[in-house]
Design a protein around this motif. Structure first.
Motif, PDB file in Angstrom:
ATOM      1  N   LYS A  71      -1.903  -4.149  -1.770  1.00 19.17           N
ATOM      2  CA  LYS A  71      -0.613  -4.074  -1.066  1.00 19.17           C
ATOM      3  C   LYS A  71      -0.679  -3.109   0.115  1.00 19.17           C
ATOM      4  N   THR A  72      -1.150  -1.914  -0.138  1.00 18.11           N
ATOM      5  CA  THR A  72      -1.185  -0.904   0.923  1.00 18.11           C
ATOM      6  C   THR A  72      -2.132  -1.316   2.040  1.00 18.11           C
ATOM      7  N   THR A  73      -3.282  -1.849   1.691  1.00 19.86           N
ATOM      8  CA  THR A  73      -4.243  -2.292   2.707  1.00 19.86           C
ATOM      9  C   THR A  73      -3.630  -3.372   3.582  1.00 19.86           C
ATOM     10  N   LEU A  74      -2.959  -4.337   2.970  1.00 13.40           N
ATOM     11  CA  LEU A  74      -2.315  -5.388   3.761  1.00 13.40           C
ATOM     12  C   LEU A  74      -1.242  -4.800   4.666  1.00 13.40           C
ATOM     13  N   LEU A  75      -0.383  -3.947   4.130  1.00 15.28           N
ATOM     14  CA  LEU A  75       0.691  -3.369   4.949  1.00 15.28           C
ATOM     15  C   LEU A  75       0.136  -2.522   6.088  1.00 15.28           C
ATOM     16  N   GLU A  76      -0.961  -1.849   5.851  1.00 13.73           N
ATOM     17  CA  GLU A  76      -1.607  -1.050   6.892  1.00 13.73           C
ATOM     18  C   GLU A  76      -2.044  -1.929   8.065  1.00 13.73           C
ATOM     19  N   GLN A  77      -2.423  -3.172   7.775  1.00 17.44           N
ATOM     20  CA  GLN A  77      -2.812  -4.117   8.823  1.00 17.44           C
ATOM     21  C   GLN A  77      -1.592  -4.815   9.418  1.00 17.44           C
ATOM     22  N   LEU A  78      -0.609  -5.079   8.584  1.00 16.05           N
ATOM     23  CA  LEU A  78       0.559  -5.864   8.985  1.00 16.05           C
ATOM     24  C   LEU A  78       1.536  -5.069   9.860  1.00 16.05           C
ATOM     25  N   ILE A  79       1.745  -3.817   9.557  1.00 16.03           N
ATOM     26  CA  ILE A  79       2.736  -3.010  10.285  1.00 16.03           C
ATOM     27  C   ILE A  79       2.445  -2.958  11.780  1.00 16.03           C
ATOM     28  N   PRO A  80       1.207  -2.688  12.225  1.00 15.56           N
ATOM     29  CA  PRO A  80       0.981  -2.693  13.676  1.00 15.56           C
ATOM     30  C   PRO A  80       1.212  -4.068  14.313  1.00 15.56           C
ATOM     31  N   LEU A  81       0.859  -5.133  13.596  1.00 22.79           N
ATOM     32  CA  LEU A  81       1.076  -6.480  14.147  1.00 22.79           C
ATOM     33  C   LEU A  81       2.561  -6.759  14.315  1.00 22.79           C
ATOM     34  N   LEU A  82       3.365  -6.377  13.348  1.00 22.60           N
ATOM     35  CA  LEU A  82       4.815  -6.576  13.464  1.00 22.60           C
ATOM     36  C   LEU A  82       5.396  -5.661  14.541  1.00 22.60           C
ATOM     37  N   GLY A  83       4.853  -4.458  14.645  1.00 19.86           N
ATOM     38  CA  GLY A  83       5.293  -3.535  15.698  1.00 19.86           C
ATOM     39  C   GLY A  83       5.000  -4.067  17.087  1.00 19.86           C
ATOM     40  N   GLN A  84       3.860  -4.745  17.249  1.00 17.75           N
ATOM     41  CA  GLN A  84       3.517  -5.332  18.548  1.00 17.75           C
ATOM     42  C   GLN A  84       4.487  -6.439  18.931  1.00 17.75           C
ATOM     43  N   SER A  85       5.153  -7.003  17.938  1.00 21.95           N
ATOM     44  CA  SER A  85       6.156  -8.037  18.201  1.00 21.95           C
ATOM     45  C   SER A  85       7.505  -7.441  18.553  1.00 21.95           C
ATOM     46  N   GLY A  86       7.578  -6.115  18.599  1.00 23.40           N
ATOM     47  CA  GLY A  86       8.816  -5.442  18.972  1.00 23.40           C
ATOM     48  C   GLY A  86       9.679  -5.005  17.797  1.00 23.40           C
ATOM     49  N   LEU A  87       9.219  -5.236  16.595  1.00 28.29           N
ATOM     50  CA  LEU A  87      10.011  -4.818  15.433  1.00 28.29           C
ATOM     51  C   LEU A  87       9.888  -3.314  15.208  1.00 28.29           C
ATOM     52  N   ARG A  88      10.986  -2.730  14.812  1.00 29.03           N
ATOM     53  CA  ARG A  88      11.010  -1.330  14.398  1.00 29.03           C
ATOM     54  C   ARG A  88      11.209  -1.332  12.887  1.00 29.03           C
ATOM     55  N   LEU A  89      10.247  -0.757  12.182  1.00 32.02           N
ATOM     56  CA  LEU A  89      10.165  -0.906  10.730  1.00 32.02           C
ATOM     57  C   LEU A  89      10.376   0.397   9.994  1.00 32.02           C
ATOM     58  N   ALA A  90      10.903   0.264   8.808  1.00 35.23           N
ATOM     59  CA  ALA A  90      10.871   1.339   7.828  1.00 35.23           C
ATOM     60  C   ALA A  90      10.098   0.811   6.634  1.00 35.23           C
ATOM     61  N   LEU A  91       9.530   1.708   5.872  1.00 39.79           N
ATOM     62  CA  LEU A  91       8.800   1.318   4.677  1.00 39.79           C
ATOM     63  C   LEU A  91       9.234   2.210   3.527  1.00 39.79           C
ATOM     64  N   ILE A  92       9.526   1.586   2.406  1.00 45.46           N
ATOM     65  CA  ILE A  92       9.779   2.315   1.164  1.00 45.46           C
ATOM     66  C   ILE A  92       8.670   1.918   0.206  1.00 45.46           C
ATOM     67  N   LYS A  93       7.966   2.909  -0.308  1.00 50.26           N
ATOM     68  CA  LYS A  93       6.840   2.657  -1.207  1.00 50.26           C
ATOM     69  C   LYS A  93       7.142   3.250  -2.575  1.00 50.26           C
ATOM     70  N   HIS A  94       6.955   2.440  -3.596  1.00 47.89           N
ATOM     71  CA  HIS A  94       7.104   2.919  -4.974  1.00 47.89           C
ATOM     72  C   HIS A  94       5.730   3.330  -5.482  1.00 47.89           C
ATOM     73  N   SER A  95       5.691   4.433  -6.199  1.00 47.03           N
ATOM     74  CA  SER A  95       4.448   4.878  -6.816  1.00 47.03           C
ATOM     75  C   SER A  95       4.703   5.148  -8.292  1.00 47.03           C
ATOM     76  N   HIS A  96       3.760   4.782  -9.107  1.00 50.33           N
ATOM     77  CA  HIS A  96       3.849   5.098 -10.536  1.00 50.33           C
ATOM     78  C   HIS A  96       3.219   6.459 -10.822  1.00 50.33           C
ATOM     79  N   HIS A  97       2.677   7.102  -9.809  1.00 52.94           N
ATOM     80  CA  HIS A  97       1.944   8.353  -9.988  1.00 52.94           C
ATOM     81  C   HIS A  97       2.737   9.522  -9.443  1.00 52.94           C
ATOM     82  N   ASP A  98       2.462  10.691  -9.963  1.00 59.86           N
ATOM     83  CA  ASP A  98       3.003  11.921  -9.404  1.00 59.86           C
ATOM     84  C   ASP A  98       2.294  12.142  -8.065  1.00 59.86           C
ATOM     85  N   PHE A  99       2.996  12.711  -7.111  1.00 60.40           N
ATOM     86  CA  PHE A  99       2.354  12.996  -5.833  1.00 60.40           C
ATOM     87  C   PHE A  99       2.981  14.238  -5.225  1.00 60.40           C
ATOM     88  N   GLU A 100       2.266  14.853  -4.322  1.00 55.88           N
ATOM     89  CA  GLU A 100       2.726  16.041  -3.618  1.00 55.88           C
ATOM     90  C   GLU A 100       2.839  15.715  -2.136  1.00 55.88           C
TER      91      GLU A 100
END
Length: 175
Positions: free
Chosen positions: A21-50
């Motif tokens: 999922k993350t690898t695809l989104l990492e590739q997809l976000i710039p392509l959508l941005g080049q089309s003029g879209l302004r994006l937000a991303l919400i990511k769910h994690s099952h892990h603790d993080f800092e």
């Protein structure tokens, strides 16, 4: 569930862990941005993080007991809320935290059980079941190889991010 009064299209990317999922989104976000879209991303994690760097002021204040911290500079703003370690975050509440005034689309990684339009990422080699067989909110299936059975949604090539970006742009026009 997405609030009915939410002002933007929301598109999820759902899969079992390790599907890319993350690898695809990492590739997809710039392509959508080049089309003029302004994006937000919400990511769910099952892990603790800092988010904080150990020893920095916001990290020290959080560890001292602040349950919410808003860290702001002219470069970026971060909101940190301590969870209880048991209660899963609620997507509809997270969406309300976004400043939608300069966005066109919200992408969501994870939250696969939430009812929202989503693209499923599936790698048959992982041996996991297809979500689209049970979830009628899946609008497309991105795969690295064709599934053995027919599926009820369009197939997209996982390794062709431009094809997936084109699908998203087409979907947005219909929204």
């Amino acid at each position: 569930m997405i609030p009915t009064d939410f002002p933007l299209p929301v598109l999820g990317f759902a899969a079992f862990s390790g599907s890319g999922k993350t690898t695809l989104l990492e590739q997809l976000i710039p392509l959508l941005g080049q089309s003029g879209l302004r994006l937000a991303l919400i990511k769910h994690s099952h892990h603790d993080f800092e988010m904080d760097r150990p020893g920095k002021d916001s990290d020290r204040l959080r560890k001292a007991g602040a349950s919410q911290i808003l860290l702001a500079s002219k470069y970026r703003t971060a909101w940190i809320r301590e969870g209880d370690g048991e209660t899963e975050p609620v997507l509809s509440e997270l969406l309300q935290r976004l400043d939608t005034s300069n966005l066109n689309l919200v992408l969501v990684e994870g939250f696969r059980d939430v009812r929202m339009p989503k693209i499923e990422i599936h790698r048959p080699s992982l041996g996991k079941p297809l979500l689209c067989d049970q979830d009628d909110t899946v609008i497309a299936l991105a795969v690295d190889q064709r599934p053995a059975n027919t599926v009820p949604v369009p197939l997209l090539a996982l390794n062709r991010p431009q094809e997936i970006a084109d699908f998203v742009l087409s979907w947005l026009q219909d929204e």
